[in-house]
Write an enzyme that holds these catalytic residues in place. Structure first.
Site, short mmCIF file in Angstrom:
data_model
loop_
_atom_site.label_atom_id
_atom_site.label_comp_id
_atom_site.label_asym_id
_atom_site.label_seq_id
_atom_site.Cartn_x
_atom_site.Cartn_y
_atom_site.Cartn_z
N HIS A 125 -12.95 2.05 0.07
CA HIS A 125 -12.90 0.97 1.08
C HIS A 125 -13.60 -0.31 0.59
CE1 HIS A 125 -12.94 4.39 4.33
NE2 HIS A 125 -11.69 4.03 4.05
N ASN B 193 0.86 -1.18 0.00
CA ASN B 193 0.00 0.00 0.00
C ASN B 193 0.90 1.23 0.00
OD1 ASN B 193 -1.83 2.01 0.37
ND2 ASN B 193 -2.77 1.14 2.22
N ASP C 207 -8.58 12.70 16.28
CA ASP C 207 -8.40 11.34 16.79
C ASP C 207 -9.50 11.00 17.78
OD1 ASP C 207 -7.33 9.14 18.51
OD2 ASP C 207 -5.60 9.38 17.19
N HIS D 58 -17.21 0.73 8.09
CA HIS D 58 -15.75 0.88 8.16
C HIS D 58 -15.51 2.27 8.74
CE1 HIS D 58 -11.56 0.40 6.38
NE2 HIS D 58 -11.60 1.66 6.75
N GLU E 115 -7.63 -5.75 4.74
CA GLU E 115 -7.58 -5.48 3.30
C GLU E 115 -6.38 -6.18 2.66
OE1 GLU E 115 -8.07 -1.55 4.87
OE2 GLU E 115 -9.10 -0.93 3.05
N ARG F 29 -2.47 -2.03 -3.56
CA ARG F 29 -3.75 -1.37 -3.32
C ARG F 29 -3.83 -0.12 -4.18
NH1 ARG F 29 -5.24 3.02 1.09
NH2 ARG F 29 -7.45 3.06 0.70
N GLY G 117 -10.64 7.65 7.91
CA GLY G 117 -11.59 7.69 6.79
C GLY G 117 -12.70 6.72 7.13
P1 ADP Z 1 -7.20 5.15 8.56
O1 ADP Z 1 -8.44 5.60 7.86
O2 ADP Z 1 -6.15 6.22 8.62
O3 ADP Z 1 -6.70 3.79 8.14
P2 ADP Z 1 -7.69 3.82 11.10
O4 ADP Z 1 -8.62 2.76 10.61
O5 ADP Z 1 -6.32 3.43 11.49
O6 ADP Z 1 -7.66 5.03 10.09
O7 ADP Z 1 -8.40 4.52 12.34
C1 ADP Z 1 -7.83 5.56 13.05
C2 ADP Z 1 -8.81 5.97 14.14
O8 ADP Z 1 -8.99 4.86 15.04
C3 ADP Z 1 -8.36 7.15 14.99
O9 ADP Z 1 -9.42 8.09 15.13
C4 ADP Z 1 -8.08 6.52 16.34
O10 ADP Z 1 -8.38 7.39 17.38
C5 ADP Z 1 -9.08 5.38 16.34
N1 ADP Z 1 -8.75 4.41 17.38
C6 ADP Z 1 -7.68 3.58 17.45
N2 ADP Z 1 -7.68 2.91 18.63
C7 ADP Z 1 -8.76 3.35 19.33
C8 ADP Z 1 -9.29 3.07 20.61
N3 ADP Z 1 -8.71 2.20 21.42
N4 ADP Z 1 -10.42 3.72 20.99
C9 ADP Z 1 -11.02 4.62 20.18
N5 ADP Z 1 -10.56 4.93 18.95
C10 ADP Z 1 -9.45 4.31 18.53
#
Ligand code: ADP
Length: 396
Positions: free
Chosen positions: A178, A7, A281, A206, A382, A88, A210
């Site tokens: 996605h 990716n 976040d 998902h 993925e 990807r 994103g």
């Molecule tokens: P991307 O779209 O960049 O691949 P991810 O699927 O990695 O994103 O998701 C990132 C999000 O997941 C962030 O908002 C992060 O805060 C959230 N996240 C990760 N671990 C936790 C957790 N333990 N509790 C709440 N949210 C979480």
């Protein structure tokens, strides 16, 4: 047989090397800050992880280091063991309904679609070219985020009600994103519950930085929330999701900005970040909510409402829902977000057990036995879909 799943982003390269068809991950990792003064790479192997700082002037250098490290770390003995590399690709446009072999023709299509996914598609092509240089005899495969949606959606789902020639001239329509994840989640739900995916109506959520929702009906995408670009749909970490497009011209006038700048703000400064003014976040927002911050609560409530709205509309579209599955960073890890969404679905007969809604990182059901809809947490994967498609197409 070893298959590599890649990716590539504009300044990063994520990799996972599989032993196929066993689907065993031999190693995985990430090259970061490619093209900057100083970069680094992370290798994960046998439960350990190490980071090496090194300048990575371009993707070719990252690929060279990656291949050398595979041998140095005894993960492979020779590069000949790698039989396929799957990439990807975010945007496959109208051209692809399946994964495809990398050829001059398929590369030209991916290039043509750079307009629709400027950062992503450009980076994917750079990654492909770096591997072509390093492993000239190995077949490479494109695995498109849009293919699953393009294969399943009917025109009534993917067409916008805009002047028709926008579609014919410029390809303006919904492509979604996605798709690889949504397809995996639907299939995985069917596998875990020992059912046939072609008989099921599944909504996959998902929800990561994103985020998109998908109506998976009888093994196909019936509709999905992202559109021409990933900006459409539900609010995300920094993206607004759906708004009245008039907002763009209004803000342009008020702040003397051009549309590109405003759309950039809708992509990068909106969503969680924009509303909360705290963070993009989810963990930071949950921490703020625990301290009584009302704006953080509002931020997640806006998203939960919009997700519930989509699920309600997909209930009507599919004439019922058998299962709702939560996935990606937030969906997989946040019992709080899962709960505030499910609590809005009581009218559909959704009942969850708060004591079961606690796990992370593994698949589990958290609906009660009398819930009319089965509610699951299903971590997405993925990369394994990329590896499976790469194996299938390299053996053709
Ligand atoms: P991307 O779209 O960049 O691949 P991810 O699927 O990695 O994103 O998701 C990132 C999000 O997941 C962030 O908002 C992060 O805060 C959230 N996240 C990760 N671990 C936790 C957790 N333990 N509790 C709440 N949210 C979480």
């Amino acid at each position: 047989m070893k298959i590599m799943a890649i990716n590539c982003g504009s300044s990063s390269l994520k990799f996972k090397l599989y032993e196929m068809p066993e689907e065993k991950v031999l190693t995985s990792g990430l090259f970061e800050r490619i093209g900057m003064k100083m970069g680094d790479y992370v290798f994960k192997q046998d439960g350990t992880k190490d980071v090496t700082e090194i300048a990575l002037p371009d993707h070719s250098v990252a690929v060279e280091i990656l291949l050398k490290e595979l041998i140095r770390r005894n993960i492979i003995k020779s590069l000949d063991e790698i039989k396929g590399v799957g990439h990807r690709v975010v945007q496959g446009g109208k051209y692809f309904t399946e994964s495809a072999l990398v050829t001059e023709e398929s590369k030209a299509h991916v290039k043509e679609l750079i307009d629709l996914a400027p950062l992503h598609n450009k980076a994917h092509l750079i990654g492909v070219e770096a591997f072509e240089k390093a492993l000239p005899n190995v077949k490479q495969i494109f695995v498109f985020d849009t293919a699953y949606h393009n294969r399943g959606m009917e025109p009534e789902a993917y067409m916008y009600a805009v002047p028709y020639y926008w579609y014919t001239e410029y390809g303006i329509r919904k492509y979604g994103a996605h798709g690889t994840s949504h397809e995996y989640i639907a299939n995985e739900y069917a596998r875990l519950t020992n059912q046939d995916v072609t008989k099921l109506k599944i909504v996959s959520c998902h929800i990561g930085n994103g985020a998109s929702i998908c109506a998976n009906m009888y093994g196909k995408c019936k509709d999905t929330s992202m559109g021409l670009t990933p900006l459409e749909g539900i609010p995300m970490g920094t993206r607004t999701g759906n708004i009245d497009p008039t907002v763009v011209s209004y803000i342009c006038e008020k702040e003397n900005k051009d549309p590109k700048t405003v759309v950039n703000e809708l992509n990068k400064k909106s969503g969680y970040l924009g509303v909360s003014e705290i963070s993009s976040d989810c963990r930071d927002l949950e921490d703020a909510i625990a301290l009584g911050n009302e704006r953080a609560k509002l931020t997640l409530d806006i998203q939960a409402k919009r997700i519930a709205d989509y699920i309600g509309s997909y209930y009507v579209l599919m004439e019922g829902i058998d299962a709702i599955c939560f996935s990606a960073g937030i969906g997989e890890n946040s019992p709080y977000v899962r709960k505030i969404i499910c609590d809005r679905l009581k009218v559909l007969g959704v009942k969850i057990d708060d004591n079961l809604n606690t796990g992370r990182g593994i698949p589990f059901r958290f609906s009660t036995p009398d819930s009319k809809i089965d509610i699951w947490n299903i971590p997405t994967d993925e990369e394994v879909v990329i590896a499976r498609d790469t194996l299938r197409l390299t053996q053709k």
